[in-house]
Design a protein around this motif. Structure first.
Motif, PDB file in Angstrom:
ATOM      1  N   ALA A  43       0.840  -1.211   0.000  1.00 43.82           N
ATOM      2  CA  ALA A  43       0.000   0.000   0.000  1.00 43.82           C
ATOM      3  C   ALA A  43       0.868   1.251   0.000  1.00 43.82           C
ATOM      4  CB  ALA A  43      -0.948  -0.004   1.197  1.00 43.82           C
ATOM      5  N   ALA A  44       1.930   1.239   0.813  1.00 39.47           N
ATOM      6  CA  ALA A  44       2.821   2.403   0.878  1.00 39.47           C
ATOM      7  C   ALA A  44       3.540   2.622  -0.454  1.00 39.47           C
ATOM      8  CB  ALA A  44       3.835   2.216   2.006  1.00 39.47           C
ATOM      9  N   ALA A  45       4.038   1.543  -1.031  1.00 42.11           N
ATOM     10  CA  ALA A  45       4.748   1.662  -2.309  1.00 42.11           C
ATOM     11  C   ALA A  45       3.815   2.178  -3.401  1.00 42.11           C
ATOM     12  CB  ALA A  45       5.345   0.309  -2.700  1.00 42.11           C
ATOM     13  N   ARG A  46       2.588   1.727  -3.396  1.00 39.24           N
ATOM     14  CA  ARG A  46       1.619   2.196  -4.403  1.00 39.24           C
ATOM     15  C   ARG A  46       1.285   3.667  -4.219  1.00 39.24           C
ATOM     16  NH1 ARG A  46      -1.817  -3.300  -4.168  1.00 39.24           N
ATOM     17  NH2 ARG A  46      -0.552  -4.426  -5.673  1.00 39.24           N
ATOM     18  N   ARG A  47       1.500   4.185  -3.013  1.00 36.93           N
ATOM     19  CA  ARG A  47       1.275   5.616  -2.763  1.00 36.93           C
ATOM     20  C   ARG A  47       2.531   6.432  -3.010  1.00 36.93           C
ATOM     21  NH1 ARG A  47      -2.885   5.605   2.332  1.00 36.93           N
ATOM     22  NH2 ARG A  47      -4.522   4.632   1.136  1.00 36.93           N
ATOM     23  N   GLY A  48       3.547   5.809  -3.554  1.00 39.30           N
ATOM     24  CA  GLY A  48       4.757   6.530  -3.921  1.00 39.30           C
ATOM     25  C   GLY A  48       5.806   6.626  -2.833  1.00 39.30           C
ATOM     26  N   LEU A  49       5.643   5.914  -1.738  1.00 38.51           N
ATOM     27  CA  LEU A  49       6.638   5.946  -0.668  1.00 38.51           C
ATOM     28  C   LEU A  49       7.711   4.894  -0.928  1.00 38.51           C
ATOM     29  CD1 LEU A  49       4.292   6.175   2.454  1.00 38.51           C
ATOM     30  CD2 LEU A  49       5.585   8.029   1.389  1.00 38.51           C
ATOM     31  N   ARG A  50       8.948   5.296  -0.797  1.00 37.12           N
ATOM     32  CA  ARG A  50      10.045   4.321  -0.874  1.00 37.12           C
ATOM     33  C   ARG A  50      10.019   3.564   0.447  1.00 37.12           C
ATOM     34  NH1 ARG A  50      15.744   3.802  -0.228  1.00 37.12           N
ATOM     35  NH2 ARG A  50      16.571   2.552  -1.947  1.00 37.12           N
ATOM     36  N   THR A  51       9.667   2.292   0.374  1.00 35.75           N
ATOM     37  CA  THR A  51       9.354   1.504   1.560  1.00 35.75           C
ATOM     38  C   THR A  51      10.235   0.269   1.642  1.00 35.75           C
ATOM     39  OG1 THR A  51       7.055   2.223   1.377  1.00 35.75           O
ATOM     40  CG2 THR A  51       7.463   0.298   2.744  1.00 35.75           C
ATOM     41  N   ILE A  52      10.578  -0.103   2.883  1.00 33.01           N
ATOM     42  CA  ILE A  52      11.288  -1.363   3.105  1.00 33.01           C
ATOM     43  C   ILE A  52      10.622  -2.114   4.245  1.00 33.01           C
ATOM     44  CG2 ILE A  52      13.025  -0.388   4.669  1.00 33.01           C
ATOM     45  CD1 ILE A  52      15.036  -2.404   3.262  1.00 33.01           C
ATOM     46  N   ILE A  53      10.478  -3.404   4.060  1.00 28.77           N
ATOM     47  CA  ILE A  53      10.000  -4.286   5.123  1.00 28.77           C
ATOM     48  C   ILE A  53      11.232  -4.986   5.668  1.00 28.77           C
ATOM     49  CG2 ILE A  53       8.574  -6.267   5.737  1.00 28.77           C
ATOM     50  CD1 ILE A  53       6.816  -5.536   3.282  1.00 28.77           C
ATOM     51  N   ALA A  54      11.461  -4.833   6.969  1.00 33.16           N
ATOM     52  CA  ALA A  54      12.614  -5.441   7.624  1.00 33.16           C
ATOM     53  C   ALA A  54      12.146  -6.579   8.518  1.00 33.16           C
ATOM     54  CB  ALA A  54      13.362  -4.394   8.454  1.00 33.16           C
ATOM     55  N   GLU A  55      12.762  -7.727   8.336  1.00 29.89           N
ATOM     56  CA  GLU A  55      12.520  -8.863   9.216  1.00 29.89           C
ATOM     57  C   GLU A  55      13.805  -9.102   9.987  1.00 29.89           C
ATOM     58  OE1 GLU A  55       9.663 -12.004   7.473  1.00 29.89           O
ATOM     59  OE2 GLU A  55      10.904 -11.337   5.788  1.00 29.89           O
ATOM     60  N   VAL A  56      13.699  -9.582  11.215  1.00 29.63           N
ATOM     61  CA  VAL A  56      14.879  -9.775  12.049  1.00 29.63           C
ATOM     62  C   VAL A  56      15.125 -11.260  12.293  1.00 29.63           C
ATOM     63  CG1 VAL A  56      14.733  -7.519  13.163  1.00 29.63           C
ATOM     64  CG2 VAL A  56      13.552  -9.456  14.174  1.00 29.63           C
ATOM     65  N   ALA A  57      16.311 -11.540  12.828  1.00 33.64           N
ATOM     66  CA  ALA A  57      16.716 -12.898  13.181  1.00 33.64           C
ATOM     67  C   ALA A  57      16.716 -13.827  11.974  1.00 33.64           C
ATOM     68  CB  ALA A  57      15.836 -13.452  14.305  1.00 33.64           C
ATOM     69  N   ARG A  58      17.158 -13.285  10.842  1.00 37.13           N
ATOM     70  CA  ARG A  58      17.282 -14.052   9.598  1.00 37.13           C
ATOM     71  C   ARG A  58      15.959 -14.575   9.055  1.00 37.13           C
ATOM     72  NH1 ARG A  58      21.582 -17.433  12.293  1.00 37.13           N
ATOM     73  NH2 ARG A  58      23.387 -16.098  12.297  1.00 37.13           N
ATOM     74  N   ARG A  59      14.829 -14.045   9.508  1.00 38.32           N
ATOM     75  CA  ARG A  59      13.538 -14.485   8.966  1.00 38.32           C
ATOM     76  C   ARG A  59      13.376 -13.927   7.558  1.00 38.32           C
ATOM     77  NH1 ARG A  59       9.875 -11.831  12.143  1.00 38.32           N
ATOM     78  NH2 ARG A  59       8.259 -12.610  10.799  1.00 38.32           N
TER      79      ARG A  59
END
Length: 169
Positions: A43-59
């Motif tokens: 949703a954020a990317a479609r609104r033009g935001l440069r977005t990153i999803i970060a997962e931790v612990a090697r997930r």
């Protein structure tokens, strides 16, 4: 027959979340946290935001669903990136940033130092949240790295997620 009210739209809630620089998605394990993080990211990317999803612990739950490869800042869709934060990689990156190159290299290659760092209470969590913070900074430590408008942390289950969020204390 009783009438039921139409469910309230989630759009205003999502729009409010997307105005923040960091959104943390956490809760009980197995309830769809990664799905919520992925939907917010799209949703954020479609609104033009440069977005990153970060997962931790090697997930890499989100990247497996959306087609990424894991530990690097991979672009999964236009404007949507993903990273799986490995605490050991985050430690090496931090050492390279803070110490002269020869010393950073010696420590990064030292098995004793690696064991000591892994045994330090809260170190993995502190390194992970530090990397999440770094993703949103204007001046990134990552060579050539650009800041993100929105960082979505797909946090571990609540018990472990609280440890990650309280590590900076």
């Amino acid at each position: 027959m009783a009438e039921t009210a139409a469910p309230a739209s989630a759009a205003p809630v999502a729009a409010g979340l997307l105005r923040k620089p960091l959104v943390v998605v956490t809760g009980k394990g197995g309830v769809g946290k990664s799905t919520v993080a992925a939907v917010l990211g799209l949703a954020a990317a479609r609104r033009g935001l440069r977005t990153i999803i970060a997962e931790v612990a090697r997930r890499d739950d989100v990247s497996r669903v959306l087609g990424g490869t894991g530990v690097h800042e991979d672009e999964l869709a236009p404007g949507l990136h993903h990273i799986s934060i490995d605490p050991e990689d985050a430690l090496e990156e931090y050492l390279r940033e803070q110490l002269p190159a020869p010393l950073a290299e010696v420590l990064a290659q030292s098995r004793m130092f690696t064991v000591f760092a892994a045994a330090t209470p809260g170190m993995r969590e502190l390194l992970s949240i530090g990397k999440v913070w770094e993703l949103a900074q204007e001046a990134r430590r990552t060579p050539g790295g650009r800041p993100y408008d929105l960082v979505i942390l797909d946090a571990p289950a609540t018990g472990h997620g609280v440890a990650v969020l309280t590590a900076p204390r």
